[in-house]
Design a protein around this motif. Structure first.
Motif, short mmCIF file in Angstrom:
data_model
loop_
_atom_site.label_atom_id
_atom_site.label_comp_id
_atom_site.label_asym_id
_atom_site.label_seq_id
_atom_site.Cartn_x
_atom_site.Cartn_y
_atom_site.Cartn_z
N UNK A 27 4.19 15.46 0.31
CA UNK A 27 4.53 14.59 -0.82
C UNK A 27 3.70 14.87 -2.07
N UNK A 28 2.38 14.91 -1.89
CA UNK A 28 1.50 15.10 -3.03
C UNK A 28 1.65 16.48 -3.67
N UNK A 78 -8.26 12.18 -7.02
CA UNK A 78 -8.81 11.60 -5.80
C UNK A 78 -7.63 11.16 -4.94
N UNK A 79 -7.82 11.13 -3.64
CA UNK A 79 -6.78 10.63 -2.76
C UNK A 79 -7.37 9.60 -1.81
N UNK A 80 -6.48 8.74 -1.33
CA UNK A 80 -6.93 7.60 -0.54
C UNK A 80 -6.29 7.61 0.85
N UNK A 130 -0.95 7.28 -5.57
CA UNK A 130 -2.20 7.98 -5.25
C UNK A 130 -1.93 9.47 -5.08
N UNK A 131 -0.74 9.81 -4.58
CA UNK A 131 -0.40 11.21 -4.33
C UNK A 131 0.27 11.84 -5.55
N UNK A 132 0.18 11.19 -6.70
CA UNK A 132 0.61 11.84 -7.93
C UNK A 132 1.94 11.36 -8.48
N UNK A 133 2.60 10.38 -7.83
CA UNK A 133 3.88 9.90 -8.33
C UNK A 133 3.66 8.89 -9.45
N UNK A 161 -4.14 17.77 -0.53
CA UNK A 161 -4.15 17.92 -1.98
C UNK A 161 -5.49 18.45 -2.50
N UNK A 172 -2.31 13.87 4.88
CA UNK A 172 -1.52 13.69 3.66
C UNK A 172 -2.43 13.63 2.43
N UNK A 173 -3.63 13.05 2.61
CA UNK A 173 -4.56 12.95 1.49
C UNK A 173 -5.33 14.26 1.30
N UNK A 202 0.82 -1.22 0.00
CA UNK A 202 0.00 0.00 0.00
C UNK A 202 0.86 1.27 0.00
N UNK A 252 2.03 6.37 -2.78
CA UNK A 252 2.85 7.33 -3.52
C UNK A 252 2.20 7.65 -4.86
N UNK A 288 -5.38 4.84 3.33
CA UNK A 288 -5.30 3.38 3.28
C UNK A 288 -5.54 2.78 4.65
#
Lengths: 317, 364
Positions: free
Chosen positions: B109-110, B88-90, A214-217, B161, B157-158, A207, A212, B92
């Protein structure tokens, strides 16, 4: 309940505490047993005997280490001898170290061994990490087959690998040289890197890489920014291990090296055939110092990353 | 199940999506799901493990592609696009934090991937960490945090963004009960504050009921029922929903002109049901808290029974009452009614129970 008479090595105190736990009713009789006036003294003597026993164990341990390190100690000691003799220690001097520093052939060999070790380290890391990533994530039958084949170099006798490599190079008409040693050592080292890294990669949470992305990488960025940093301690530990293995390697180097320069291990072997030179003692001492330095480094790496214990990384756990 | 349009362009539209794994005997993980999730909605996918709710969430996130149907985000077809191309962001289930980065770098990060200017990143990261009450820990590594704190980092973190939709995969499952209750309230507050559409996967029906604007109850790859918490709890459309949403008494029987003849013998009036024909097999569904043990009102359906078991649970007492051999219903009573031990019913006593007809559902 008469453990007091058989007097285990741990002594009477320990016996009492272990026996009275399950049955409290018997505890007093065990503690004072047997109920004669001479008993306490007898017990004390036994306890002393019990305390003496570890001395035997210590002696065996000391002997073991002496036999293990005495020859190495002799090499270190005689590397500082002022005489050429390998039996009589005359005086402390750095004569043989100076001789080593002026021996261009040995220095060339040392340089070559360092170059081969570094190249083999870098090459096997890149290929080994990539292979480990592929093997862990492959779900096909080919993947699990490759995972087994990968282990073969670890169990093949090195002399077989060495002869095979030599025959391959000869058969392809490639002149043996520093490059052929490097190629052979890289091939030989990939398995070690893969074995160490594979278990680490399998333990990674899939996961995290998904997060990563999911965050655009992109897939590649996720590998570079998240997966490789998570693997860094294992990668560094295997780097140290490969460097040490390749630097020490004799068999593979012997079969795949050209005439000039030769790797240090091969050079030392040929030198000894024409009579032992004390210079070799100096070289040996320096190699020993280098190896100890590497082990210290291997132990220190995980601490730098805030984890305890270093050898667990070398075993890939 | 037909999608009910709530907003001209829903935040998420699942247009008859299916997921089939050819290897596993062609079984469907998700079968023909059509759902519209409105802008700003707190939407829950609820169901037992293996019902396909996580697969559905992964389809919206881009981690799994549907084998049939399409996924639309804000009217745009995103089927087949990788996760990094979707807004979209997740959050987990395992939180999936980056252990080698500080909290601030985790949250940043995003934004860094999007190329947001450095000053703006710092400002937004600080603001988001403050929102989840972790501003004072910005420089720490995730390994030093507690479970609840790690959960908040994953959320920050999600959310930082500003995604169109936030996907949450059982984010509270790893927390202990008390912390979970606390985070439920906090999560709902945060959602109201940021106004982002939340799609929340859970197997905990209490969690879904307390937090959601709407719930899709899933079973075996398809949506059983979709509606407000009140809809799915009070008016379950199937036996599965009725039994999955809290405890419900399901009593099998046969419908016969306004009455249901229970398999165990007794006959109960249920009113005329035009949808049912005589002889249809049905389940009567009555919630334990909707059954009365005393002070029955004249318009109630009544049936006699014997108290078989009395279970005291602090604020409430549950009685197991046998209506006929093999037909036992549970009845939940607030302990304000009979507060002392000697006033409660005890085993073997003959009682008459009753319920208002509208509380008794006749399910296929």
């Amino acid at each position: 309940m008469n453990n007091g008479n058989t007097a285990s090595t741990t002594g009477a105190r320990n016996t009492a505490t272990t026996t009275d736990a399950p049955s409290t009713a018997h505890a007093p009789s065990t503690a004072h047993a047997p109920g004669t006036p001479g008993a306490p003294r007898k017990q004390r003597r036994r306890r002393r005997a019990a305390e003496r026993r570890p001395r035997f164990a210590i002696a065996v341990t000391a002997l073991f280490f002496a036999l293990l390190y005495l020859p190495v100690g002799v090499v270190v000691l005689f590397s500082f001898n002022s005489q050429k003799s390998l039996t009589v220690f005359e005086d402390v001097s750095l004569r043989w170290y100076t001789a080593f520093l002026h021996d261009d052939v040995i220095l060339d060999s040392l340089g070559m061994s360092l170059r081969v070790s570094l190249v083999a380290m870098a090459g096997s890391l890149v290929l080994g990490v990539a292979l480990a990533l592929g093997l862990v994530r492959s779900r096909s039958r080919l993947g699990s087959f490759a995972g087994l084949v990968m282990l073969v170099p670890l169990i093949t006798p090195e002399i077989v690998t060495g002869v095979a490599a030599m025959l391959l190079f000869k058969g392809l008409g490639i002149t043996l040289s520093t490059t052929t040693v490097m190629l052979a050592e890289i091939t030989f080292s990939i398995s070690y890197v893969t074995v160490i890294l594979r278990s680490r990669i399998a333990a990674l949470n899939p996961e995290v890489e998904e997060a990563a992305m999911d965050l655009g990488a992109t897939r590649r960025q996720a590998l570079r920014l998240v997966t490789l940093p998570a693997l860094l301690p294992s990668i560094l530990a295997s780097a140290v291990l490969i460097f040490a293995l390749v630097f020490d390697d004799f068999v593979l180097a012997y079969f795949t090296t050209g005439v000039d320069p030769q790797p240090l291990s091969v050079r030392i072997y040929s030198a000894i055939r024409f009579g032992v030179q004390p210079t070799i003692n100096a070289v040996g001492t320096l190699m020993l110092a280098g190896s100890v330095g590497l082990i210290v480094l291997a132990l220190a790496i995980p601490r730098l990353f805030g984890r305890r214990g270093g050898l667990d990384l070398l075993s890939g756990k | 199940m037909h999608p009910t349009p709530v907003h001209p362009t829903p935040a998420v539209r699942l247009d008859h999506v299916s997921k089939r794994y050819p290897a596993a005997d062609d079984t469907y993980a998700v079968h023909d799901v059509a759902l519209d999730i409105a802008q700003g909605e707190f939407f829950s996918l609820l169901g037992p493990s293996g019902c396909g709710k996580t697969t559905l969430l992964r389809m919206i996130g881009g981690f799994t592609d549907p084998t049939e149907g399409s996924v639309l985000l804000d009217g745009q077809d995103v089927t087949g696009l990788p996760p990094n191309k979707r807004n979209v962001n997740t959050v987990f289930q395992s939180y999936a934090l980056f252990d080698h980065l500080s909290l601030a770098d985790n949250v940043a990060f995003g934004l860094k991937r999007k190329g947001v200017p450095r000053a703006e990143i710092r400002e937004r990261v600080t603001g988001m960490l403050d929102l989840v009450q972790l501003g004072h820990l910005a420089g720490r590594k995730p390994a030093t945090l507690s479970g609840g704190q790690r959960q908040r980092v994953a959320l920050a973190r999600a959310l930082v963004n500003r995604p169109q939709v936030l996907l949450l995969d059982e984010p509270l499952a790893a927390l202990d009960l008390k912390l979970r209750r606390h985070m439920q309230v906090e999560l709902k507050q945060i959602q109201r504050e940021v106004g982002i559409t939340f799609v929340f996967v859970t197997h905990d029906q209490d969690e879904a009921l307390t937090m959601s604007d709407r719930i899709a109850v899933m079973n075996d790859g398809h949506v059983e029922q979709c509606g407000t918490p009140e809809d799915v709890y009070e008016r379950p459309s199937s036996s599965f929903t009725a039994s999955f949403m809290g405890t419900s008494n399901l009593v099998p029987g046969t419908y016969r002109s306004g009455r249901v003849v229970l398999d165990a013998g007794p006959e109960l009036p249920v009113g005329n049901r035009p949808a049912l024909t005589d002889g249809s097999r049905v389940n009567l569904s009555i919630r334990p808290e909707k059954i009365w043990l005393s002070d029955l009102e004249p318009d109630m359906a009544r049936v006699g029974g014997v108290v078989r078991e009395t279970v005291y649970c602090g604020p409430t007492t549950t009685y197991l009452i046998e209506l006929a051999p093999g037909v036992t219903v549970s009845v939940l009573e607030q302990n304000t009614v009979r507060s002392r031990m000697e006033d409660r019913w005890s085993g073997g006593e003959q009682v008459e129970i009753g319920w208002k007809p509208e509380h008794c559902l006749v399910l296929h």
